[in-house]
Write an enzyme that holds these catalytic residues in place. Structure first.
Site: not given
Ligand code: F6P
Length: 364
Positions: A76, A118-119, A140, A142, A184
């Site tokens: 955040k 990436d963010g 990540t 992902d 995920m």
């Molecule tokens: O980007 C990684 C990830 O695991 C995504 O697959 C998932 O949508 C997201 O993080 C969830 O993140 P959080 O619930 O911790 O904000």
């Protein structure tokens, strides 16, 4: 004295601590390097008073197999979008990036290693453009960051998802049911597809491939004879039906810009029922179980390689770059290149060909 600051940003990931430990251990072999950690990504620098900790050999002892991150993380806010509360109770955001760079100068920080997805690496690139010496380490579960062969934490998530398929198979077979397991993967289906191949699932639905519900129904019906049989479907949280949108959850967290994904499995079961599929179905949502706990050995080694290389890039003054795994080497690539496009599952990928070769239905 050279001062290097580590920050971990975005969602946590198995192997973060192993990267931190590797940076610290490698740095302690050089004279005059001090490694610091900013608590909760860059919040530690921006908070008043700041929260910055010294990371030495003692502090990182034995953390290589601990999940999470000892310096905490956040997905955040951030230096370019710091949330502030208005008088009317609403929230807006301010850019504190220049102030943060000034604070880092004041603290005598020579360089930053930002471990994030990436963010976070987009933030790294913007900070680099503003003159901050920064190195990115791709993180990540992902595995959706391009310019690197694989990100750490991803294989641990695949392992957890695969073991979950194994468990669901026995209960599915005992009850003659279909299990839909949601994993995920917001834009990329790497976890789903790998777990489906490794676990022997019948269907894998991924964000890159919008599914046709009738094709899914057909594939599942083939698994039942006179109501006897079972099947496992692995679905990415970001998968969607043809012409549909991703399934989302409510989110009221201040400063959280991502859509919260969730509900893809429940929706699929509903769609299958609507389409006339008659067998019993259950859903399992793995969620953050895929991100918690110890990294598997492969990820610990990968994390150590990323960490040592990141420090060596700082030693050489190779900033504005991200550490990248180009098998068998670890190289540096410009951050700009690394964030240019995501690493998505493409039709021509051998994993897709393998899944199809095994008879796994990909929903189309
Ligand atoms: O980007 C990684 C990830 O695991 C995504 O697959 C998932 O949508 C997201 O993080 C969830 O993140 P959080 O619930 O911790 O904000």
């Amino acid at each position: 004295m050279n001062r290097l600051l580590i920050a971990t940003g975005g969602g946590d990931c198995p192997g973060l601590n192993a990267v931190i430990r590797a940076i610290v251990h490698r740095a302690s072999q050089e004279k005059d390097w001090e490694i610091l950690g900013s608590i909760q990504a860059f919040n530690g620098v921006l908070w008043e008073p700041n929260e910055i900790v010294v990371l030495n050999d003692q502090k990182v002892k034995g953390i290589h197999f601990q999940g999470g991150t000892i310096i905490e993380t956040t997905n955040k806010g951030g230096p370019f979008g710091w949330p502030i509360k208005n008088k009317d109770g609403s929230w807006s955001e301010v850019d504190r990036s220049d102030e943060m760079i000034r604070r880092l100068q004041y603290l005598g920080i020579d360089g930053v290693i930002s471990i994030g997805g990436d963010g976070s690496q987009r933030i790294s690139q913007k900070l680099w453009e503003k003159g901050l010496n920064i190195i990115g380490v791709p993180k990540t579960i992902d595995n959706d960051l391009s310019s690197t062969d694989s990100t750490f934490g991803f294989q641990t998530a695949v392992q957890i998802a695969t073991e979950s398929v194994d468990k669901l198979v026995t209960t599915a077979a005992s009850h003659n049911r279909v299990f839909v397991m949601e994993v995920m993967g917001r834009d990329a289906g790497w976890i789903a597809l790998n777990a489906a191949v490794a676990g022997g699932a019948e269907v894998a639905l991924i964000p890159e491939n919008d599914y046709d519900i009738n094709k899914v129904k057909e594939a599942l019906e083939k698994r039942f004879h006179h109501n006897r049989g079972f099947a496992v479907v692995v679905i990415s949280e970001g998968a969607k039906p043809k012409g549909g949108t991703v399934a989302t959850l409510e989110n009221e967290e201040v400063g959280y810009h991502n859509k919260r994904l969730g509900g893809a499995a429940t929706r699929l079961i509903h769609e299958l029922k609507e389409a006339g599929f008659k067998q019993d179905m259950r859903e399992t949502v793995l969620g953050h179980l895929q991100r918690g706990g110890v990294p598997i050995a492969y990820d610990r080694v990968l994390s150590a390689k990323y960490g040592v290389k990141a420090f060596e890039m700082a030693l050489e003054g190779d900033y504005g770059k991200m550490v990248a795994y180009h098998h068998p080497d670890f190289v540096s690539v410009p951050l700009k290149e690394a964030i240019a496009k995501p690493n998505l599952v493409e039709e021509k990928n051998q994993l897709v060909k393998t899944a199809l070769g095994l008879g796994i239905c990909l929903g189309n």
